[in-house]
Design an enzyme around this catalytic site. Structure first.
Site, short mmCIF file in Angstrom:
data_model
loop_
_atom_site.label_atom_id
_atom_site.label_comp_id
_atom_site.label_asym_id
_atom_site.label_seq_id
_atom_site.Cartn_x
_atom_site.Cartn_y
_atom_site.Cartn_z
N HIS A 1 3.89 -38.36 95.71
CA HIS A 1 5.17 -37.85 95.20
C HIS A 1 6.38 -38.64 95.71
CE1 HIS A 1 3.50 -33.60 94.05
NE2 HIS A 1 2.70 -34.58 93.69
N GLN B 1 -0.02 -42.94 95.79
CA GLN B 1 0.91 -43.08 94.67
C GLN B 1 2.07 -44.01 94.98
OE1 GLN B 1 2.03 -39.04 93.70
NE2 GLN B 1 -0.01 -38.51 92.98
N TYR C 1 17.17 -27.38 89.66
CA TYR C 1 16.09 -27.31 88.68
C TYR C 1 14.85 -26.57 89.18
CZ TYR C 1 19.16 -29.76 85.69
OH TYR C 1 20.25 -30.03 84.91
N GLU D 1 7.38 -30.83 83.26
CA GLU D 1 8.69 -30.47 82.72
C GLU D 1 9.43 -31.65 82.09
OE1 GLU D 1 9.83 -26.93 85.95
OE2 GLU D 1 11.16 -28.68 85.70
N TYR E 1 -3.24 -26.14 92.50
CA TYR E 1 -4.44 -26.76 91.95
C TYR E 1 -5.67 -25.88 92.13
CZ TYR E 1 -1.67 -30.97 91.39
OH TYR E 1 -0.70 -31.87 91.01
#
Length: 413
Positions: A192, A128, A298, A288, A309
């Site tokens: 991430h 990613q 948060y 979210e 998963y």
């Protein structure tokens, strides 16, 4: 048509909405009273949820469906981009686009692409990672400065970093490129990174970082001595911005603005209030949308509306906890929200102040109607294109421009 106030709206949302009806409501805009009407129908999500978790309040998930009443066209004006990740509008109406592999390109409103722009630091494009989000300096017209987020290789693996440079007059290279911030610690992984960047109204940069996904790094989203899983607020030179909140725990990093995030890939400033809104990827369920306030927690990974998963609960399977913020909205099953923008142009009056979010696994663009900081309607745009939408921005011409992982650039007008 019956006029329904926001107070009555809360009661209306208790209904299951098996049919479409009209909703007239008033929303405050500075000193003026603006009236608008939207048609509400059943929620756009029809698949079963991954969990049996209950929302904290009515309308936190599966808001009523809405449909744009004015016509628009959506055209793929280019399909030649290479894994585009971020797109922003230049003052002259063209678009500046990052490609994941480490290149920048300029696109015209008709889809013509420049040659790759060089001069950027090397990126680690595995998984990613790569060249991610970008934004223009507020004084770009005079200083031609841009900022970008990227996964930077390091001796310890890689990390989310922020670069700064000047677009050359011939638009062929980035000059004076430098790295102004690094979200340490580094980690040997390829997931991430977060990766969005925006300016707030005070002229400081807000940057999203991921917690790097691994079970070993996940708890760092709650660790104020780490920059992982955070929203950071820095100056144009990468220093902690003045006025940042002070977190109670000892040795908190001065650049931290908000903590407890998983993989936040969307940031947008509300065009009227200046508030910071953020979207982030949940695990299996629990994507979210957050209204981010400085100094707040948060929740990830302590509270979440998602599961692992493989189906196991995350931690103690808690969704609400004192001292941790609730998302304004969440999706279960996930849509994988990425880049996002508020619409502020007059061309589509009914879209004004609506939030548009590029959706990856959902393969559509989410349109959210927001009233009094609550989602009251949701629409899915371009759902038939079968594209992983990565980012969306508003052009100077009032069109929305969106890029997809498959290399397309769309104009929505």
């Amino acid at each position: 048509m019956k006029k329904i106030t926001p107070l009555i709206l809360k009661a209306v949302l208790l209904l299951s909405l098996p049919f479409s009806f009209s909703l007239g409501l008033h929303s405050c805009k500075t000193d003026d009273m603006v009236e608008d009407t939207i048609e509400l129908g059943p929620p756009v999500e029809t698949e079963p949820a991954e969990t049996d978790y209950q929302p904290a309040f009515v309308g936190q998930t599966r808001a009523p469906g809405v449909t744009s009443s004015t016509g628009f066209t959506a055209t793929a004006i280019s399909s030649a981009l290479q894994r585009p990740w971020g797109v922003t509008s230049l003052p002259d109406g063209r678009l500046l686009i990052t490609e994941k592999g480490g290149t920048l390109r300029i696109a015209t409103a008709s889809g013509d692409l420049s040659e790759p722009i060089d001069g950027l630091p090397a990126v680690d494009a595995a998984g990613q990672g790569g060249l991610l989000g970008l934004c223009l300096d507020p004084d770009f017209s005079s200083n031609r400065t841009i900022y970008w987020v990227f996964s930077e290789p390091s001796a310890s693996g890689n990390l989310t970093a922020v670069g700064k440079g000047v677009l050359s007059e011939n638009e062929e290279s980035i000059e004076q490129a430098s790295v102004i911030y690094r979200a340490t610690p580094a980690f040997a992984g390829d997931l991430h990174f977060g990766g969005r960047i925006v300016f707030d109204r005070s002229g400081n940069l807000l940057v999203s970082t991921g917690e790097r996904s691994a079970l070993a790094t996940r708890p760092q989203a709650q660790d104020v001595t780490s920059a992982l899983g955070k929203i950071v607020r820095i100056t144009k030179d990468g220093q902690p911005a003045p006025g940042n909140p002070a977190f109670a725990q000892g040795n908190a990093r001065p650049e931290l603005y908000a903590i407890g995030h998983r993989n936040p890939q969307g940031l947008a400033i509300h065009p009227e209030t200046g508030d910071l809104w953020q979207s982030e990827h949940g695990p299996r369920g629990g994507d979210e949308l957050n209204l981010v306030q400085g100094g707040r927690n948060y929740g990830w990974p302590t509270i979440t509306y998602g599961i692992e998963y493989g189906g196991a609960a995350i931690g103690d399977a808690i969704q609400q906890l004192d001292g941790m913020e609730q998302p304004v909205y969440y999706w279960d099953p996930v849509v994988s929200p990425s880049g996002m923008t508020f619409y502020s142009h007059s061309h589509h009056a009914e879209w004004r102040n609506n939030l548009f979010i590029a959706s990856l696994s959902g393969q559509h663009i989410v349109r959210l109607v927001i009233r009094e900081d609550k989602v009251v309607g949701e629409e899915r745009l371009l759902a038939g294109e079968n594209q992983r939408f990565r980012d969306v921005t508003q052009g100077t011409d009032g069109a929305l421009y969106a890029v997809t992982d498959q290399g397309r650039l769309y104009r929505i007008y």
